[in-house]
Design a protein around this motif. Structure first.
Motif, PDB file in Angstrom:
ATOM      1  N   ALA A 208       0.841  -1.207   0.000  1.00  9.68           N
ATOM      2  CA  ALA A 208       0.000   0.000   0.000  1.00  9.68           C
ATOM      3  C   ALA A 208       0.872   1.252   0.000  1.00  9.68           C
ATOM      4  CB  ALA A 208      -0.930  -0.016   1.214  1.00  9.68           C
ATOM      5  N   MET A 209       1.942   1.235   0.795  1.00  5.51           N
ATOM      6  CA  MET A 209       2.826   2.390   0.841  1.00  5.51           C
ATOM      7  C   MET A 209       3.570   2.547  -0.483  1.00  5.51           C
ATOM      8  SD  MET A 209       5.669   3.416   3.701  1.00  5.51           S
ATOM      9  CE  MET A 209       6.915   2.270   3.119  1.00  5.51           C
ATOM     10  N   GLU A 210       3.965   1.423  -1.107  1.00  2.59           N
ATOM     11  CA  GLU A 210       4.664   1.478  -2.387  1.00  2.59           C
ATOM     12  C   GLU A 210       3.800   2.140  -3.458  1.00  2.59           C
ATOM     13  OE1 GLU A 210       7.643   0.337  -3.732  1.00  2.59           O
ATOM     14  OE2 GLU A 210       8.487  -0.040  -1.759  1.00  2.59           O
TER      15      GLU A 210
ATOM     16  N   ILE B  31       0.539  -3.618  -9.481  1.00  7.41           N
ATOM     17  CA  ILE B  31      -0.595  -2.747  -9.151  1.00  7.41           C
ATOM     18  C   ILE B  31      -0.116  -1.329  -9.412  1.00  7.41           C
ATOM     19  CG2 ILE B  31      -2.160  -1.935  -7.362  1.00  7.41           C
ATOM     20  CD1 ILE B  31      -1.801  -4.588  -5.942  1.00  7.41           C
ATOM     21  N   ALA B  32      -0.770  -0.656 -10.359  1.00  7.31           N
ATOM     22  CA  ALA B  32      -0.318   0.670 -10.800  1.00  7.31           C
ATOM     23  C   ALA B  32       1.141   0.559 -11.257  1.00  7.31           C
ATOM     24  CB  ALA B  32      -0.513   1.697  -9.699  1.00  7.31           C
TER      25      ALA B  32
ATOM     26  N   ASN C  36       2.559   8.944   8.814  1.00  8.63           N
ATOM     27  CA  ASN C  36       3.481  10.004   8.404  1.00  8.63           C
ATOM     28  C   ASN C  36       4.151   9.701   7.072  1.00  8.63           C
ATOM     29  OD1 ASN C  36       4.997  12.552   9.180  1.00  8.63           O
ATOM     30  ND2 ASN C  36       6.715  11.140   8.893  1.00  8.63           N
ATOM     31  N   PHE C  37       4.338   8.413   6.735  1.00  7.69           N
ATOM     32  CA  PHE C  37       4.916   8.080   5.435  1.00  7.69           C
ATOM     33  C   PHE C  37       4.056   8.614   4.298  1.00  7.69           C
ATOM     34  CE2 PHE C  37       7.369   4.636   7.637  1.00  7.69           C
ATOM     35  CZ  PHE C  37       8.620   5.026   7.194  1.00  7.69           C
ATOM     36  N   PHE C  38       2.766   8.765   4.536  1.00  6.44           N
ATOM     37  CA  PHE C  38       1.853   9.339   3.550  1.00  6.44           C
ATOM     38  C   PHE C  38       1.700  10.856   3.764  1.00  6.44           C
ATOM     39  CE2 PHE C  38       0.735   4.926   4.119  1.00  6.44           C
ATOM     40  CZ  PHE C  38       0.447   4.458   2.846  1.00  6.44           C
TER      41      PHE C  38
ATOM     42  N   SER D 275       8.504   9.275  -5.191  1.00 12.61           N
ATOM     43  CA  SER D 275       9.585   9.072  -4.218  1.00 12.61           C
ATOM     44  C   SER D 275      10.639   8.120  -4.754  1.00 12.61           C
ATOM     45  CB  SER D 275       9.013   8.534  -2.897  1.00 12.61           C
ATOM     46  OG  SER D 275       8.167   9.496  -2.297  1.00 12.61           O
ATOM     47  N   TRP D 276      10.211   7.120  -5.540  1.00 13.87           N
ATOM     48  CA  TRP D 276      11.119   6.199  -6.232  1.00 13.87           C
ATOM     49  C   TRP D 276      10.335   5.564  -7.367  1.00 13.87           C
ATOM     50  CZ3 TRP D 276      10.190   5.349  -0.877  1.00 13.87           C
ATOM     51  CH2 TRP D 276       9.243   4.370  -0.586  1.00 13.87           C
ATOM     52  N   SER D 277      10.987   4.787  -8.204  1.00 17.77           N
ATOM     53  CA  SER D 277      10.306   4.216  -9.368  1.00 17.77           C
ATOM     54  C   SER D 277      10.887   2.852  -9.707  1.00 17.77           C
ATOM     55  CB  SER D 277      10.437   5.153 -10.584  1.00 17.77           C
ATOM     56  OG  SER D 277      11.811   5.351 -10.911  1.00 17.77           O
ATOM     57  N   TYR D 278      10.090   2.076 -10.468  1.00 17.69           N
ATOM     58  CA  TYR D 278      10.474   0.733 -10.915  1.00 17.69           C
ATOM     59  C   TYR D 278      10.434   0.681 -12.431  1.00 17.69           C
ATOM     60  CZ  TYR D 278       9.628  -0.623  -6.075  1.00 17.69           C
ATOM     61  OH  TYR D 278       9.686  -0.711  -4.705  1.00 17.69           O
ATOM     62  N   GLU D 279      10.965  -0.410 -12.967  1.00 15.27           N
ATOM     63  CA  GLU D 279      10.862  -0.639 -14.402  1.00 15.27           C
ATOM     64  C   GLU D 279       9.387  -0.673 -14.807  1.00 15.27           C
ATOM     65  OE1 GLU D 279      14.437  -3.341 -16.010  1.00 15.27           O
ATOM     66  OE2 GLU D 279      13.295  -4.312 -14.411  1.00 15.27           O
TER      67      GLU D 279
END
Length: 292
Positions: free
Chosen positions: A111-113, A132-133, A180-182, A121-125
């Motif tokens: 969920a946080m990812e 998911i998304a 707080n992460f959100f 904040s960061w990204s994937y291939e």
């Protein structure tokens, strides 16, 4: 108080540790200390088996998996993660009871990812269908690896705690950390306030552990243990980003060391894992000699 049951493999590890430590009972103090440290390190390595297997899969996929394969690299990593988790259960390296906590941390992490990748904040291939998304589904297993380590280390070292904070207080702080992460993307970042709360909450807590149930108890401030685990997660994060599993914005033009400030983030995230594990293993006080 009933002892936490070892898995069959852990029973063999513990039996080997007992033989090695018992064989050196008459040796010099330095030799005994070195062997006890070796047993400690090996048990820690075993506690990390899920995370180590995931990290090995990520590095192997980067080094040897074909870029033009029919199955995308990220999808192959999802399959590998599911296989690793299945093997952990088939070979009874984890119990079904522990799996619920690991799955819960998996969901919390995923969920946080989803949110964090959406805000950049960061990204994937970008390839693959098992996602998911913008989040490949293998990422949840990286969070699950932290939970897996926690539940295993509780068993292997028979952890006990002096002055453990009230569970309701730890749960409230863990919920605030997760929120707080959100929220820090829209409100002032409260991570330093939360870090201070963690320090206040756990400052008086001492962790007791032993390398084998026939060996003396050792003590360590639990905050020192938290910092140590966060540091090794940070090292694993550097390996993961170097392998291209994900990248931070400042790594877009070339890999560089992950900022040390991430240590605070990992320490706070680890508190969530610790609290979830206390749902399975309630913190117990050290064993005391029976009173006459």
């Amino acid at each position: 108080m009933s002892r936490r049951a070892f898995t069959p493999v852990e029973q063999r590890i513990d039996a080997w540790a007992h033989r090695r430590l018992d064989a050196l009972s008459g040796g010099g103090p330095l030799r005994r200390a070195l062997v006890e440290f070796a047993v400690f390190a090996l048990k820690q390595a075993w506690a990390c088996i899920f995370g180590a297997a995931m990290l090995a899969a990520i590095v192997a996929a980067r080094l040897w998996y074909p870029d033009d394969a029919v199955v995308a690299r990220t999808d192959a990593l999802v399959v590998a993660a599911v296989v690793i988790q299945a093997l952990m259960l088939v070979f009874r390296l984890e119990s079904g009871r522990e799996l619920w906590v690991i799955v819960l941390f998996h969901v919390v992490g995923t969920a946080m990812e989803i949110f964090k990748t959406d805000v950049g904040s960061w990204s994937y291939e970008g390839d693959g269908v098992l996602r998911i998304a913008a989040v490949p589904l293998y990422t949840g297993f990286m969070y699950a690896a932290v939970g897996s380590y926690m539940v295993r280390v509780f068993r292997l070292f028979e952890l006990r705690f002096d002055r453990y904070p009230p569970l309701w207080a730890t749960a409230v702080v863990a919920a605030a950390i997760y929120a707080n992460f959100f929220a820090h993307h829209f409100l002032p970042d409260a991570r330093w306030v939360l870090l201070a709360l963690v320090v206040v909450l756990y400052a008086r807590c001492t962790m007791h552990f032993r390398n084998h149930r026939t060996r003396p108890w050792r003590r360590m401030p639990v905050l020192v243990a938290f910092v140590g685990v966060a540091f090794f997660i940070w090292i694993a994060e550097n390996v993961g980003t170097a392998a291209g599993a994900w990248i931070y914005p400042d790594q877009a033009d070339g890999w560089q060391l992950v900022s040390l400030s991430k240590l605070v983030s990992w320490l706070l995230l680890m508190i969530i894992s610790v609290v979830l594990v206390t749902f399975v293993y309630r913190p117990q006080p050290p064993e005391r000699p029976a009173l006459a």
